[in-house]
Design a protein around this motif. Structure first.
Motif, PDB file in Angstrom:
ATOM      1  N   MET A 117      -7.047  13.741   2.200  1.00 14.51           N
ATOM      2  CA  MET A 117      -7.626  13.012   1.068  1.00 14.51           C
ATOM      3  C   MET A 117      -7.251  11.536   1.132  1.00 14.51           C
ATOM      4  N   LEU A 118      -6.009  11.257   1.491  1.00 15.48           N
ATOM      5  CA  LEU A 118      -5.584   9.868   1.631  1.00 15.48           C
ATOM      6  C   LEU A 118      -6.292   9.199   2.807  1.00 15.48           C
ATOM      7  N   PHE A 119      -6.445   9.927   3.903  1.00 13.99           N
ATOM      8  CA  PHE A 119      -7.085   9.360   5.093  1.00 13.99           C
ATOM      9  C   PHE A 119      -8.527   8.955   4.805  1.00 13.99           C
ATOM     10  N   TRP A 120      -9.282   9.835   4.153  1.00 14.68           N
ATOM     11  CA  TRP A 120     -10.693   9.569   3.901  1.00 14.68           C
ATOM     12  C   TRP A 120     -10.931   8.786   2.619  1.00 14.68           C
ATOM     13  N   GLY A 121      -9.873   8.492   1.882  1.00 16.58           N
ATOM     14  CA  GLY A 121     -10.041   7.717   0.657  1.00 16.58           C
ATOM     15  C   GLY A 121     -10.694   8.500  -0.463  1.00 16.58           C
ATOM     16  N   ILE A 122     -10.620   9.840  -0.409  1.00 19.60           N
ATOM     17  CA  ILE A 122     -11.208  10.659  -1.467  1.00 19.60           C
ATOM     18  C   ILE A 122     -10.460  10.453  -2.772  1.00 19.60           C
ATOM     19  N   SER A 123      -9.157  10.292  -2.674  1.00 17.13           N
ATOM     20  CA  SER A 123      -8.350   9.999  -3.851  1.00 17.13           C
ATOM     21  C   SER A 123      -7.406   8.866  -3.503  1.00 17.13           C
ATOM     22  N   THR A 124      -7.302   7.901  -4.404  1.00 19.43           N
ATOM     23  CA  THR A 124      -6.461   6.738  -4.135  1.00 19.43           C
ATOM     24  C   THR A 124      -5.307   6.626  -5.117  1.00 19.43           C
ATOM     25  N   GLY A 125      -5.095   7.658  -5.912  1.00 19.09           N
ATOM     26  CA  GLY A 125      -4.038   7.593  -6.909  1.00 19.09           C
ATOM     27  C   GLY A 125      -2.663   7.817  -6.311  1.00 19.09           C
ATOM     28  N   THR A 126      -1.662   7.357  -7.033  1.00 15.92           N
ATOM     29  CA  THR A 126      -0.287   7.530  -6.573  1.00 15.92           C
ATOM     30  C   THR A 126       0.135   8.990  -6.629  1.00 15.92           C
ATOM     31  N   LEU A 127      -0.539   9.802  -7.456  1.00 20.61           N
ATOM     32  CA  LEU A 127      -0.182  11.216  -7.561  1.00 20.61           C
ATOM     33  C   LEU A 127      -0.382  11.924  -6.229  1.00 20.61           C
ATOM     34  N   ILE A 128      -1.493  11.642  -5.546  1.00 17.56           N
ATOM     35  CA  ILE A 128      -1.764  12.285  -4.261  1.00 17.56           C
ATOM     36  C   ILE A 128      -0.745  11.842  -3.217  1.00 17.56           C
ATOM     37  N   ARG A 129      -0.415  10.562  -3.213  1.00 17.80           N
ATOM     38  CA  ARG A 129       0.572  10.076  -2.247  1.00 17.80           C
ATOM     39  C   ARG A 129       1.944  10.688  -2.530  1.00 17.80           C
ATOM     40  N   ALA A 130       2.298  10.798  -3.809  1.00 14.99           N
ATOM     41  CA  ALA A 130       3.574  11.424  -4.156  1.00 14.99           C
ATOM     42  C   ALA A 130       3.573  12.901  -3.770  1.00 14.99           C
ATOM     43  N   ALA A 131       2.424  13.568  -3.951  1.00 19.18           N
ATOM     44  CA  ALA A 131       2.325  14.976  -3.564  1.00 19.18           C
ATOM     45  C   ALA A 131       2.469  15.135  -2.056  1.00 19.18           C
ATOM     46  N   HIS A 132       1.910  14.189  -1.304  1.00 14.51           N
ATOM     47  CA  HIS A 132       2.011  14.247   0.155  1.00 14.51           C
ATOM     48  C   HIS A 132       3.467  14.091   0.602  1.00 14.51           C
ATOM     49  N   LEU A 133       4.168  13.142   0.004  1.00 16.21           N
ATOM     50  CA  LEU A 133       5.575  12.952   0.345  1.00 16.21           C
ATOM     51  C   LEU A 133       6.411  14.140  -0.127  1.00 16.21           C
ATOM     52  N   GLY A 134       6.135  14.626  -1.348  1.00 18.39           N
ATOM     53  CA  GLY A 134       6.871  15.778  -1.852  1.00 18.39           C
ATOM     54  C   GLY A 134       6.668  17.007  -0.988  1.00 18.39           C
ATOM     55  N   GLY A 135       5.431  17.208  -0.518  1.00 18.59           N
ATOM     56  CA  GLY A 135       5.162  18.329   0.373  1.00 18.59           C
ATOM     57  C   GLY A 135       5.932  18.214   1.674  1.00 18.59           C
ATOM     58  N   ALA A 136       6.053  16.986   2.195  1.00 15.48           N
ATOM     59  CA  ALA A 136       6.792  16.778   3.443  1.00 15.48           C
ATOM     60  C   ALA A 136       8.271  17.106   3.265  1.00 15.48           C
ATOM     61  N   ILE A 137       8.852  16.653   2.161  1.00 18.39           N
ATOM     62  CA  ILE A 137      10.267  16.939   1.907  1.00 18.39           C
ATOM     63  C   ILE A 137      10.482  18.439   1.725  1.00 18.39           C
ATOM     64  N   ALA A 138       9.551  19.101   1.016  1.00 20.75           N
ATOM     65  CA  ALA A 138       9.659  20.548   0.822  1.00 20.75           C
ATOM     66  C   ALA A 138       9.548  21.290   2.153  1.00 20.75           C
ATOM     67  N   ILE A 139       8.681  20.820   3.042  1.00 20.59           N
ATOM     68  CA  ILE A 139       8.550  21.451   4.362  1.00 20.59           C
ATOM     69  C   ILE A 139       9.834  21.285   5.166  1.00 20.59           C
ATOM     70  N   ALA A 140      10.479  20.129   5.043  1.00 18.53           N
ATOM     71  CA  ALA A 140      11.754  19.926   5.744  1.00 18.53           C
ATOM     72  C   ALA A 140      12.789  20.949   5.277  1.00 18.53           C
ATOM     73  N   LEU A 141      12.857  21.171   3.970  1.00 19.21           N
ATOM     74  CA  LEU A 141      13.789  22.172   3.441  1.00 19.21           C
ATOM     75  C   LEU A 141      13.387  23.577   3.886  1.00 19.21           C
ATOM     76  N   TYR A 142      12.095  23.824   3.918  1.00 18.09           N
ATOM     77  CA  TYR A 142      11.598  25.131   4.356  1.00 18.09           C
ATOM     78  C   TYR A 142      11.979  25.417   5.809  1.00 18.09           C
ATOM     79  N   LEU A 143      11.844  24.411   6.672  1.00 25.29           N
ATOM     80  CA  LEU A 143      12.186  24.606   8.079  1.00 25.29           C
ATOM     81  C   LEU A 143      13.663  24.948   8.245  1.00 25.29           C
ATOM     82  N   VAL A 144      14.509  24.294   7.452  1.00 22.81           N
ATOM     83  CA  VAL A 144      15.938  24.595   7.513  1.00 22.81           C
ATOM     84  C   VAL A 144      16.193  26.036   7.082  1.00 22.81           C
ATOM     85  N   ALA A 145      15.548  26.462   5.985  1.00 27.57           N
ATOM     86  CA  ALA A 145      15.750  27.827   5.494  1.00 27.57           C
ATOM     87  C   ALA A 145      15.178  28.851   6.467  1.00 27.57           C
TER      88      ALA A 145
END
Length: 556
Positions: A117-145
């Protein structure tokens, strides 16, 4: 009891593991541009042209995820509704670990969907960018677990379980199927990467007009852009983000383009709530003259700086600004690290890229944009405090702006020149330096020192200025540049919360440091809100498409 897997599973699992890890680490490096808190983990993050690797890994994860989804949908067991006994079994080892594995699926989907969505400009809000970063951090924790639980349960044996295939009586058939899967995945990945790199550009149509047309008024480079030619030009909007001081770090840039067969005209309009002209002002203190700054010592000023706008032009349309953006504190081995940790711009294939750098104080009154270029990394010079890698300036025959200090020091400096009388600075003594916004009717000339109107510094003259005196730091040697560095005429005007900027340059200048502007040339734009290097950016290139016929005509 865990069992070994087949060759196909091992291939897909290994590929997606590498892709997820690559995407995670490169994504955190990219995010560090907007979230400085991540810089403290920079030793763990890759450096260099990480943007292209981030997109490549995203394509790979998307492709393998699609293959896995098709496999699961084709599995008859997936069509059965789970019974109570099913969930009871899942609560046992390794059932509850399988639940953790399943929990990773929505995290991966969240990261992929928000990223595209960020790549194609479908959504430009900070919520999507925060969700993208939050998902990345959650995946890092998931990989450790995920990896940690396997190591706890089976120890080092778990490594062999995921890299050594099980014995298969139909070994030849298994090898053929696995080879076909590898080949299909590789070809699909290559095709997807090619399409993403060649078909994802913005298209900016360059409206053609006659070189001489008595029916239409000539275009005046004044930052107003009210001529009929501009009104008829096709506009596109490009969302940019990641910059300092803008609302949520983002601003939308509206672009229009024209050509008369000899010159290329570009108009840009972007939102900026403040007209920032306070460019490193000097203030007299009890210890001497002091440069007002909140980061300039590390070449990352974000308060006392002018507004700017940059246009990068290249014959290449590849990601990461034609491959010139190399992130990290030291992405260039055997060269000095940068002070701010953001990275360098340079060309790794010896190709030259054009860079137009408009500056609200230093060049706007010259009616110019600073004509620069990005090329191979420059050589290191002894005693040079700031190394800029491939970011260099075109040559000039005369004219320049210089800073009004003999040697920079974060504490106090000695000015090169002083006005002959304090009355010359009277208008600036009413300025509140705590307010970074300037009045719309304030002139850029008030923040530029004319060289010949000032006198060489002397301690006697300095004594006539009281403590608290405010003085500009930008000094013009002459009215404007001459030579290659003056190839781009430009004028910006701030009005009601928006900058309006007109630029023009010959399609072909004849200079080896300028990129010829033709059909298919790509460009990128960046806005600076009182920031030295913390500019906004966008992912996809803007490809110029010249109209085949003259499309600008006089109104009937």
């Amino acid at each position: 009891m865990a069992t070994r897997k087949g060759l196909s599973w091992i291939w897909l699992h290994s590929a997606v593991a590498v892709a997820v890890l690559c995407s995670l680490l490169t994504g955190l490096r990219i995010a560090s541009l907007s979230y400085p808190q991540l810089i403290q983990f920079e030793e763990l993050l890759p450096q260099g042209n990480v943007i292209q690797w981030h997109f490549f890994s995203a394509v790979m994860i998307t492709l393998i995820g699609g293959i896995y989804l098709a496999h699961r949908l084709n599995n008859s067991d997936c069509r059965k509704w789970p019974t109570a006994s099913y969930w009871v079994n899942k609560c046992r080892w390794p059932g509850w670990h399988r639940v953790i594995i399943r929990a990773g699926y929505p995290l991966l989907v969240l990261s992929l969907v928000s990223g595209w969505m960020l790549f194609w400009g479908i959504s430009t809000g900070t919520l999507i960018r925060a969700a993208h970063l939050g998902g990345a951090i959650a995946i890092a924790l998931y990989l450790v677990a995920h990896a940690g639980l396997y190591l706890v349960r089976w120890g080092r044996q778990s490594i062999w379980l995921i890299v050594v295939p099980h014995r298969d009586r139909r070994k030849l058939r298994s090898l053929v199927l696995s080879g076909a899967l590898v080949l299909t995945t590789s070809l699909s990945l290559a095709l997807g990467w090619y399409l993403l790199g060649t078909k994802s550009h913005y298209q900016l149509h360059v409206n053609r007009m006659l070189l001489l047309d008595d029916r239409l008024p000539p275009i005046e480079i004044d930052g107003v852009a009210d001529e009929i030619q501009w009104r008829k030009a096709t506009a596109i909007r490009v969302h940019t983000d990641g910059g300092a001081n803008f609302d949520n770090g983002e601003t939308e840039v509206t672009l229009r383009a024209l050509s008369n067969g000899e010159e290329f005209y570009l108009f840009a309009r972007w939102r900026d709530a403040t007209k920032s002209l306070l460019h490193l002002p000097l203030v007299k203190t009890g210890q001497g003259w002091e440069v007002q700054q909140k980061g300039f010592h590390n070449f990352d000023e974000t308060r006392y700086y002018e507004d700017k706008f940059a246009v990068l032009l290249s014959s290449s349309c590849t990601f990461s600004a034609a491959g010139t953006a190399h992130l990290g504190r030291n992405p260039l081995p055997n060269h000095p690290p940068n002070w701010h940790g953001k990275g360098y711009h340079y060309s790794s294939d010896n190709q030259l890229h054009d860079l137009w750098h408009w500056k609200a104080v230093r060049t706007n009154d010259m009616y110019l944009a600073d004509d620069n270029f990005i090329g191979p990394p420059d050589k290191v010079r002894a005693g040079e405090r700031r190394y800029t890698a491939g970011y260099q300036q075109d040559g000039k025959e005369s004219g320049a702006y210089v800073m009004n200090w003999q040697w920079y020091n974060p504490n106090t400096i000695t000015p090169k020149r002083l006005p002959s009388a304090p009355a010359q600075l009277a208008a600036l003594q009413q300025v509140d330096l705590a307010q970074v916004q300037s009045a719309e009717n304030q002139d850029e000339e008030e923040w530029v020192i004319p060289w010949f109107d000032f006198e060489p510094y002397s301690s006697e003259q300095d004594a006539s200025y009281p403590i608290g005196t405010v003085m500009p730091s930008v000094m013009y040697n002459s009215n404007r540049f001459e030579g290659d560095r003056a190839d781009v005429r430009a004028r910006g005007r701030w009005h009601e919360g928006y900058w309006h900027l007109e630029l023009v340059r010959k399609l072909v200048t004849g200079s080896a440091l300028d990129v010829p502007i033709t059909d298919g040339t790509c460009l990128w734009v960046s806005a600076f809100d009182r920031a030295q290097v913390a500019h906004t950016r966008h992912t996809r290139a803007i490809r110029l498409t010249f109209s085949p016929a003259y499309t600008v005509e006089a109104s009937q």
